[in-house]
Design a protein around this motif. Structure first.
Motif, PDB file in Angstrom:
ATOM      1  N   ASP A  68      10.803   9.513  -0.053  1.00  0.00           N
ATOM      2  CA  ASP A  68      10.924  10.375   1.120  1.00  0.00           C
ATOM      3  C   ASP A  68      11.591  11.685   0.704  1.00  0.00           C
ATOM      4  O   ASP A  68      12.741  11.694   0.251  1.00  0.00           O
ATOM      5  CB  ASP A  68      11.763   9.662   2.187  1.00  0.00           C
TER       6      ASP A  68
ATOM      7  N   ASP B 275      -3.445  11.989  -3.184  1.00  0.00           N
ATOM      8  CA  ASP B 275      -3.419  10.947  -2.165  1.00  0.00           C
ATOM      9  C   ASP B 275      -2.891   9.665  -2.795  1.00  0.00           C
ATOM     10  O   ASP B 275      -3.248   9.319  -3.928  1.00  0.00           O
ATOM     11  CB  ASP B 275      -4.824  10.733  -1.612  1.00  0.00           C
ATOM     12  N   GLY B 276      -2.049   8.936  -2.057  1.00  0.00           N
ATOM     13  CA  GLY B 276      -1.424   7.744  -2.607  1.00  0.00           C
ATOM     14  C   GLY B 276      -2.411   6.686  -3.047  1.00  0.00           C
ATOM     15  O   GLY B 276      -2.255   6.082  -4.121  1.00  0.00           O
ATOM     16  N   ASP B 277      -3.439   6.442  -2.259  1.00  0.00           N
ATOM     17  CA  ASP B 277      -4.437   5.429  -2.616  1.00  0.00           C
ATOM     18  C   ASP B 277      -5.196   5.821  -3.884  1.00  0.00           C
ATOM     19  O   ASP B 277      -5.475   4.976  -4.745  1.00  0.00           O
ATOM     20  CB  ASP B 277      -5.424   5.220  -1.466  1.00  0.00           C
TER      21      ASP B 277
ATOM     22  N   TRP C 217       6.091  12.195   1.698  1.00  0.00           N
ATOM     23  CA  TRP C 217       6.236  11.289   0.570  1.00  0.00           C
ATOM     24  C   TRP C 217       5.850  11.973  -0.739  1.00  0.00           C
ATOM     25  O   TRP C 217       4.734  12.481  -0.885  1.00  0.00           O
ATOM     26  CB  TRP C 217       5.391  10.040   0.770  1.00  0.00           C
TER      27      TRP C 217
ATOM     28  N   LYS D  74       0.834  -1.203   0.000  1.00  0.00           N
ATOM     29  CA  LYS D  74       0.000   0.000   0.000  1.00  0.00           C
ATOM     30  C   LYS D  74       0.869   1.252   0.000  1.00  0.00           C
ATOM     31  O   LYS D  74       1.983   1.233   0.527  1.00  0.00           O
ATOM     32  CB  LYS D  74      -0.913   0.025   1.236  1.00  0.00           C
ATOM     33  N   PRO D  75       0.356   2.359  -0.551  1.00  0.00           N
ATOM     34  CA  PRO D  75       1.120   3.612  -0.536  1.00  0.00           C
ATOM     35  C   PRO D  75       1.275   4.140   0.887  1.00  0.00           C
ATOM     36  O   PRO D  75       0.374   3.967   1.717  1.00  0.00           O
ATOM     37  CB  PRO D  75       0.275   4.566  -1.384  1.00  0.00           C
ATOM     38  N   PRO D  76       2.397   4.796   1.197  1.00  0.00           N
ATOM     39  CA  PRO D  76       2.571   5.401   2.525  1.00  0.00           C
ATOM     40  C   PRO D  76       1.736   6.667   2.650  1.00  0.00           C
ATOM     41  O   PRO D  76       1.308   7.253   1.650  1.00  0.00           O
ATOM     42  CB  PRO D  76       4.064   5.717   2.565  1.00  0.00           C
ATOM     43  N   LYS D  77       1.502   7.082   3.880  1.00  0.00           N
ATOM     44  CA  LYS D  77       0.729   8.285   4.156  1.00  0.00           C
ATOM     45  C   LYS D  77       1.645   9.389   4.671  1.00  0.00           C
ATOM     46  O   LYS D  77       2.667   9.116   5.294  1.00  0.00           O
ATOM     47  CB  LYS D  77      -0.349   7.998   5.195  1.00  0.00           C
ATOM     48  N   GLY D  78       1.255  10.640   4.443  1.00  0.00           N
ATOM     49  CA  GLY D  78       1.965  11.764   5.014  1.00  0.00           C
ATOM     50  C   GLY D  78       2.603  12.652   3.972  1.00  0.00           C
ATOM     51  O   GLY D  78       2.922  12.216   2.859  1.00  0.00           O
ATOM     52  N   PRO D  79       2.803  13.950   4.311  1.00  0.00           N
ATOM     53  CA  PRO D  79       3.334  14.923   3.354  1.00  0.00           C
ATOM     54  C   PRO D  79       4.806  14.708   3.018  1.00  0.00           C
ATOM     55  O   PRO D  79       5.309  15.329   2.075  1.00  0.00           O
ATOM     56  CB  PRO D  79       3.134  16.263   4.083  1.00  0.00           C
TER      57      PRO D  79
ATOM     58  N   ALA E 256       6.836   5.995  -4.344  1.00  0.00           N
ATOM     59  CA  ALA E 256       6.792   6.994  -3.272  1.00  0.00           C
ATOM     60  C   ALA E 256       8.216   7.214  -2.777  1.00  0.00           C
ATOM     61  O   ALA E 256       8.950   6.249  -2.540  1.00  0.00           O
ATOM     62  CB  ALA E 256       5.898   6.523  -2.131  1.00  0.00           C
TER      63      ALA E 256
END
Length: 347
Positions: free
Chosen positions: A212, A192-194, A59, A52-57, A210
């Motif tokens: 960092d 959003d990644g999803d 990325w 799954k894609p990571p969450k947060g700004p 994705a």
């Protein structure tokens, strides 16, 4: 009311041309500003597979391109295009090399993925291989485009220890977004990644990457970059094939193996994804590697021909069965040795 002051005359005769002061000879004891040596080769930063894609700004998200990983070295002596394994393929990508010479920079190392695009704008590994003449071919690919996604060296400075955000800022100044040239910017997508993954899958793309934003450039698979795939695609060793009188090239199925520790283990077969040309080329290469006994236990097979496990096939698949076999597999092409044709490692 004070009178406006007159401009002061230049400190020289009015009838003589303006000249700067004569340059003094450089003090040889005073060193020049040192430049970082350009690396001859950089082992690439590799993306770690995640479900799954990571969450947060932190990325940054990009499309995952399907092709050959390349490093483009630009210096006063010329342009050098190196594969992931360090092989010089400058002559095989003439359009990319020519475009690199036109970039407004004296020295640079670009990191990116070379691909050939279909009519829907999707990178297609099979088309890239065909444009190069197949595995082991020597053809030049004039259709290939480099999707540049990182900058490792820039104007005399090694910037691998600079955070990704700054490296991307410099790259965007060098390779503007929206171009149609042989070197294009792999753009960051603000989403959003999803949602981005769902859209990528709906459009038939391989997946997303994705990264960092605060990470430095580190060779290997350290987790600073992540890949999330719509369809799994990995390299598997070909250990044989089953013959057919009706199929292209006389190939009913390829027999595949993955690595498990120091050994190869059988993971099933693939019988789709070939066309007449690719099957004929594949059969020709496999028949040079025929051996009497299988190199792995494939179980009982009818009309099977076994070969030395030297060819690595790129295989798309949907999932694994409970007994460790590939499900819904399709052949995409053969990986080049020069492109670090690694075989999938099972847990």
């Amino acid at each position: 009311m004070t009178k406006p002051s007159k401009p002061k005359p230049l400190l020289q005769d009015a009838d003589k041309p303006v000249r700067s002061r004569p340059r003094k000879p450089r003090n040889l004891a005073q060193p020049n500003l040192p430049l970082d040596p350009m690396p001859d080769r950089v082992d690439p930063c590799l993306a770690l597979l995640k479900p799954k894609p990571p969450k947060g700004p932190q990325w940054a998200l990009e499309v995952k391109w399907d092709g050959y990983r390349l490093a483009v070295h630009i210096d006063p002596s010329g342009v050098h295009i190196l594969t992931r394994g360090g092989h010089n393929w400058t002559d095989r990508f003439p359009a990319i090399a020519a475009e690199a010479r036109r970039l407004p920079v004296a020295t640079a190392v670009l990191d990116g993925e070379a691909g050939v695009f279909d009519e829907h704008g999707r990178s297609d590994f099979g088309r890239l291989q065909q444009s190069l003449g197949g595995r082991g071919g020597k053809r030049m690919s004039r259709e290939a485009v480099l999707m540049a996604f990182d900058l490792l060296y820039f104007d005399g400075r090694d910037i691998r220890q600079t955070e990704l955000t700054s490296r991307r800022h410099l790259l965007e100044g060098l390779v503007p977004a929206g171009g149609e040239e042989a070197i294009r910017l792999s753009e960051e997508i603000d989403a959003d990644g999803d949602v981005l993954l769902r859209i990528a899958c709906e459009h038939g793309l391989e997946g997303i990457i994705a990264k960092d934003r605060n990470s430095t450039y580190r060779s290997g698979r350290g987790g600073e970059w992540l890949k999330i795939k719509c369809i799994q695609s990995d390299g598997f060793a070909i250990v044989g094939y089953e013959k057919s009188t009706a199929a292209f090239g006389g190939i009913a199925r390829l027999l595949l193996a993955a690595r498990k520790g120091d050994e190869l283990v059988y993971v099933g077969g693939v019988g789709t994804g070939f066309n007449e040309r690719s099957a004929a080329e594949l059969r020709e290469q496999m028949d040079k590697l025929i051996i009497g006994k299988p190199s792995v236990d494939t179980g009982r097979k009818r009309n099977a021909v076994f070969i030395r496990p030297e060819l690595v096939a790129e295989i798309e698949y949907r999932a694994w069965t409970h007994d460790g076999k590939l499900r819904h597999a399709a052949f995409k092409g053969l990986r080049e040795v020069q492109d670090e044709a690694t075989v999938y490692e099972m847990e």
